[in-house]
Design a protein around this motif. Structure first.
Motif, mmCIF file in Angstrom:
data_model
loop_
_atom_site.group_PDB
_atom_site.id
_atom_site.type_symbol
_atom_site.label_atom_id
_atom_site.label_comp_id
_atom_site.label_asym_id
_atom_site.label_seq_id
_atom_site.Cartn_x
_atom_site.Cartn_y
_atom_site.Cartn_z
ATOM 1 N N ASP A 1 1.004 3.467 -6.270
ATOM 2 C CA ASP A 1 0.565 4.828 -5.959
ATOM 3 C C ASP A 1 -0.554 5.267 -6.902
ATOM 4 O OD1 ASP A 1 2.231 4.707 -8.106
ATOM 5 O OD2 ASP A 1 3.404 6.495 -7.604
ATOM 6 N N TYR A 2 -0.442 4.889 -8.170
ATOM 7 C CA TYR A 2 -1.520 5.221 -9.106
ATOM 8 C C TYR A 2 -2.781 4.390 -8.839
ATOM 9 C CZ TYR A 2 1.126 8.351 -12.148
ATOM 10 O OH TYR A 2 1.830 9.418 -12.668
ATOM 11 N N MET A 3 -2.599 3.164 -8.403
ATOM 12 C CA MET A 3 -3.767 2.341 -8.055
ATOM 13 C C MET A 3 -4.550 2.953 -6.899
ATOM 14 S SD MET A 3 -2.225 -1.524 -8.275
ATOM 15 C CE MET A 3 -1.395 -2.129 -9.734
ATOM 16 N N VAL A 4 -3.825 3.357 -5.867
ATOM 17 C CA VAL A 4 -4.494 3.977 -4.717
ATOM 18 C C VAL A 4 -5.115 5.306 -5.121
ATOM 19 C CG1 VAL A 4 -4.151 4.888 -2.394
ATOM 20 C CG2 VAL A 4 -2.961 2.808 -3.094
ATOM 21 N N LEU A 5 -4.443 6.039 -6.008
ATOM 22 C CA LEU A 5 -5.000 7.308 -6.474
ATOM 23 C C LEU A 5 -6.314 7.098 -7.221
ATOM 24 C CD1 LEU A 5 -4.779 10.357 -6.932
ATOM 25 C CD2 LEU A 5 -3.368 9.859 -8.964
ATOM 26 N N CYS A 6 -6.374 6.071 -8.046
ATOM 27 C CA CYS A 6 -7.634 5.793 -8.761
ATOM 28 C C CYS A 6 -8.744 5.410 -7.795
ATOM 29 C CB CYS A 6 -7.406 4.681 -9.780
ATOM 30 S SG CYS A 6 -6.310 5.128 -11.154
ATOM 31 N N VAL A 7 -8.421 4.639 -6.765
ATOM 32 C CA VAL A 7 -9.425 4.288 -5.758
ATOM 33 C C VAL A 7 -9.944 5.541 -5.052
ATOM 34 C CG1 VAL A 7 -9.797 3.056 -3.592
ATOM 35 C CG2 VAL A 7 -8.521 1.953 -5.431
ATOM 36 N N LEU A 8 -9.043 6.446 -4.719
ATOM 37 C CA LEU A 8 -9.462 7.688 -4.061
ATOM 38 C C LEU A 8 -10.306 8.559 -4.995
ATOM 39 C CD1 LEU A 8 -6.225 8.671 -2.090
ATOM 40 C CD2 LEU A 8 -8.312 7.602 -1.216
ATOM 41 N N LEU B 1 0.857 -1.187 0.000
ATOM 42 C CA LEU B 1 0.000 0.000 0.000
ATOM 43 C C LEU B 1 0.889 1.232 0.000
ATOM 44 C CD1 LEU B 1 -2.909 1.139 0.170
ATOM 45 C CD2 LEU B 1 -2.657 1.137 2.654
ATOM 46 N N ALA B 2 0.765 2.043 -1.038
ATOM 47 C CA ALA B 2 1.572 3.268 -1.123
ATOM 48 C C ALA B 2 1.126 4.262 -0.073
ATOM 49 C CB ALA B 2 1.446 3.863 -2.520
#
Length: 350
Positions: free
Chosen positions: A313-320, A130-131
């Motif tokens: 980091d991009y995966m978590v950004l898309c979730v947010l 998890l970033a």
């Protein structure tokens, strides 16, 4: 008979009567007790109707007044002490101040962000798993600097808007027809129930063979995902309309489309807005599936790139981003509810 015998002999009744005085004679001729006219009238009248004059005259004559002569005491209702009543509760609207309401709404998300920040900063959570917030903010800065974030958001919003508009409109029409007409229910409801049982993601290969991988495929997939919830809630809302309300509207001359638009739809509006909220949420799921196939822009396309290059980091950004979009959708629907149904704000317990 001698004079002494005559003097000592008791007088005969005739002699006694003759020897009586005029006063005794008048009193013997009259009744034993000389009752006044008031007393005589009171004796002939019912006891309860006796006047105070008869009561006083009878008492003065030595006759004890009957208990029935005394009129019963009547208690006025106003003289009775009032019972102990519980004061009514306040039923009006007790809205919190905007600052307090905003603080309560953001409290739990802020706690989650704080836990996320502490877990990644302390090393308890590996960056590969998890970033951290810093890396996510760096990825957001990269997208903003290149201008890709705005383009991706606009592309996703266009696809989701067209899909929800098409699917929601069809679902609303079918729900109203099935709710108002028995024939419409028999024709539409079985097919819609079968459609609801089929996951829309299972239709992706079939839609690709029909429409290709261009924009039409993506819009149709989102529309199919949105039509089910809109139909179900619209059908329940129309069936929940009070029959007396419809009959009263018909009595005033409303029939056909005027009846539907003026009475049925406004009454079923709470269910329709709830369906719209669910449709918009489901459209995000359909958007991810649609933009991962043959897309060159969009949030779903960004998820695919992050997966290919192992950028957590991009995966978590898309979730947010999806979470923020869901929050904005909810706020928009709440604003529509306040404008269209202002009375529902008084139901909530504050």
């Amino acid at each position: 008979m001698t004079l002494e015998g005559v003097a000592q002999a008791p007088p005969t009744p005739t002699e006694g009567a003759a020897a009586a005085s005029p006063a005794a004679t008048s009193s013997a001729a009259s009744p034993p007790i000389a009752a006044s006219p008031a007393v005589t009238s009171s004796a002939t009248a019912p006891p309860i109707a006796a006047s105070p004059i008869a009561t006083s005259s009878a008492t003065a004559s030595g006759i004890a007044a009957s208990p029935a002569v005394t009129s019963p005491a009547v208690t006025s209702p106003a003289a009775a002490p009032p019972g102990e009543l519980e004061p009514p509760r306040y039923l009006g609207s007790r809205r919190r101040r905007p600052a307090v309401s905003t603080a309560v709404r953001v409290a739990v998300p802020l706690l989650l962000v704080a836990a996320w920040w502490y877990g990644t900063g302390s090393g308890a959570i590996s960056p590969d798993v998890l970033a951290g917030p810093g890396a996510v903010l760096g990825a957001l800065g990269e997208l903003i600097a290149t201008g890709q974030l705005g383009d991706y958001l606009l592309a996703s919003a266009r696809r989701a808007g067209l899909g929800v508009l098409a699917g929601g409109g069809i679902g609303l029409l079918l729900g109203v027809v099935a709710g108002l007409s028995a024939l419409g229910e028999e024709l539409i409801d079985p097919t819609m129930q079968m459609k609801r049982a089929v996951p829309f993601l299972a239709l992706v290969p079939l839609f690709i063979s029909w429409f290709g991988v261009e924009e039409t495929f993506k819009v149709v997939l989102i529309a199919v995902a949105a039509v089910g919830p809109m139909y179900a809630y619209s059908y329940l809302g129309v069936r929940g309309v009070d029959r007396k309300t419809v009959e009263a509207a018909r009595g005033f001359g409303l029939t056909g489309p005027r009846l539907v638009l003026g009475v049925v739809i406004p009454t079923a509006l709470p269910n329709i807005l709830m369906a719209l909220r669910i449709c918009l949420s489901v459209s995000l799921t359909g958007l991810i599936a649609a933009e991962q196939i043959g897309a060159t822009e969009g949030i779903g396309y960004l998820v695919t790139l992050a997966q290919q290059y192992y950028r957590s980091d991009y995966m978590v950004l898309c979730v947010l981003i999806y979470a923020v979009l869901g929050l904005l959708i909810d706020l928009a629907i709440r604003s529509v509810e306040r404008l269209a149904m202002p009375w529902r704000g008084h139901v909530a317990v504050r």
